[in-house]
Design an enzyme around this catalytic site. Structure first.
Site, PDB file in Angstrom:
ATOM      1  N   PRO A   1       0.828  -1.202   0.000  1.00 29.64           N
ATOM      2  CG  PRO A   1      -0.667  -1.510   1.764  1.00 29.64           C
ATOM      3  CD  PRO A   1       0.571  -2.070   1.163  1.00 29.64           C
TER       4      PRO A   1
ATOM      5  CB  ALA B   1      12.264   2.145   0.607  1.00 27.31           C
ATOM      6  CB  ALA B   2       9.623  -2.005  -1.572  1.00 27.86           C
TER       7      ALA B   2
ATOM      8  CG  ASP C   1      11.118   3.391   5.271  1.00 28.38           C
ATOM      9  OD1 ASP C   1      11.024   3.200   6.497  1.00 28.38           O
ATOM     10  OD2 ASP C   1      10.187   3.752   4.541  1.00 28.38           O
TER      11      ASP C   1
HETATM   12  O1  PMV Z   1       8.201   5.626   6.063  1.00 24.90           O
HETATM   13  P1  PMV Z   1       7.299   5.348   7.213  1.00 24.90           P
HETATM   14  O2  PMV Z   1       5.958   5.955   7.102  1.00 24.90           O
HETATM   15  O3  PMV Z   1       7.330   3.942   7.657  1.00 24.90           O
HETATM   16  O4  PMV Z   1       7.838   6.085   8.516  1.00 24.90           O
HETATM   17  C1  PMV Z   1       8.994   6.754   8.614  1.00 24.90           C
HETATM   18  C2  PMV Z   1       9.503   6.644   9.996  1.00 24.90           C
HETATM   19  C3  PMV Z   1       9.905   7.958  10.598  1.00 24.90           C
HETATM   20  O5  PMV Z   1      10.661   7.629  11.751  1.00 24.90           O
HETATM   21  C4  PMV Z   1       8.680   8.753  11.016  1.00 24.90           C
HETATM   22  C5  PMV Z   1      10.738   8.796   9.662  1.00 24.90           C
HETATM   23  C6  PMV Z   1      12.092   8.217   9.355  1.00 24.90           C
HETATM   24  O6  PMV Z   1      12.708   8.693   8.390  1.00 24.90           O
HETATM   25  O7  PMV Z   1      12.602   7.339  10.078  1.00 24.90           O
END
Ligand code: PMV
Length: 310
Positions: free
Chosen positions: A98, A107-108, A149
């Site tokens: 999603p 990122a994937a 990520d």
């Molecule tokens: O990319 P997401 O929505 O899983 O969340 C990012 C996680 C945060 O800690 C809020 C931002 C980050 O860059 O680590």
């Protein structure tokens, strides 16, 4: 000759937001949802075409703007490989992850694309090279990403992550079951991260204390996961969720899903990722997964994924 690569989704178990400020976080891959990229030969002289199959969109690399994410990862990959002229190819990406829900779809897609394009060019990228290239593109989406990520998705292993340090792949002593519920509300990471930054600037002491408390939870969670102490893990999720509420990144929808999961017997629940929308994760005994999934759907979840971690 074709080249194909794929990459998993991910969820952050503990430590989001505080990780941007140097505290540790734990993230795990979610193999049920994936992005794939396929590189196939194109018509000679046609250049490199990027096809986002799910969105029905095609763009010629040479015409794409600098901040177009697919073009950005393709250009970075070619530059990294020292290839000046883009090969005549059709690069097709697809994803079941999603979008903008905290499962790392961007990122994937980047990770799959860079690996497939390198393979098409007869090269293999090391995992840390993939991670670094994907990080460059994440900066376009997020502004100031921590790097968690790209790390968990490129390594495709659970990681204990501290910004700026080499990732620590992580041993899960005893697999556990998570129910991941999507609020259906797209929440751009950049917006939530920006709001937290403004709040931190306005009241640095309070936010630093909250980040410290989250960091402590992450360290305790790591010990619990490494020692199969599942009883400790649920309350740690609940505590982390409360601290995320205090940071201002939860929402009525996420709180409602968390309550519904706990009421249906989940051992703990928290939002995962940037917050506001996106996903809620609930820790369940395997035999509770269905009941908790049904309760989450009844409480408004749009999609529910059950995954085994470890
Ligand atoms: O990319 P997401 O929505 O899983 O969340 C990012 C996680 C945060 O800690 C809020 C931002 C980050 O860059 O680590």
């Amino acid at each position: 000759m074709r080249a194909i690569a794929s990459a998993p989704g991910k969820v952050i178990l503990f430590g989001e937001h505080a990780v941007v400020y140097g505290r540790p976080a734990i993230a795990v891959p979610v193999a049920q949802v994936r992005a794939t990229a396929e590189v196939a030969p194109g018509v000679p002289g046609s250049g490199l075409h990027l096809v986002a199959a799910d969105l029905g969109r095609t763009v010629l690399l040479a015409d794409a703007p600098a901040d177009e994410p697919l073009a950005a990862i393709a250009r970075l990959t070619l530059a990294h490989l020292g290839i000046e002229t883009a090969p005549d190819t059709v690069v097709t990406v697809r994803s079941t992850i999603p979008i903008a829900s905290g499962m790392g779809s961007g990122a994937a897609v980047s990770s799959a694309l860079t690996r497939a394009l390198a393979a098409y060019c007869g090269r293999t990228l090391a995992t840390e090279e993939v991670s670094a290239l994907v990080f460059e593109v994440d900066k376009l989406y997020h502004g100031t990403p921590s790097g968690i990520d790209n790390t968990v998705i490129a390594y495709e292993q659970p990681v204990y992550f501290v910004k700026g340090e080499p990732p620590q792949p992580f041993h899960i002593a005893h697999p556990f079951t998570l129910v991941i519920a999507d609020t259906g509300i797209a929440s751009p990471t950049k917006v939530a991260v920006g709001d937290v930054r403004r709040a931190w600037q306005a009241d640095t002491d309070r936010y630093e204390r909250l980040f410290d408390r989250i960091g402590e939870i992450v360290r305790r969670a790591r010990r619990a996961i490494e020692h199969s102490n599942d009883d400790a893990l649920g309350p740690l999720l609940d505590e982390n969720h409360r601290l995320l509420q205090e940071l201002g990144v939860s929402s009525p929808e996420l709180d409602r899903l968390a309550e519904a999961a706990r009421a249906a017997g989940a051992r703990g629940a928290k939002l995962s990722g940037a917050g506001r929308g996106g996903n809620l994760i609930a820790l369940v005994r395997p035999d509770q997964a269905e009941t908790v999934s049904a309760a989450l759907r009844a409480a408004g979840a749009r999609g529910v994924t059950v995954t085994q971690v470890g």
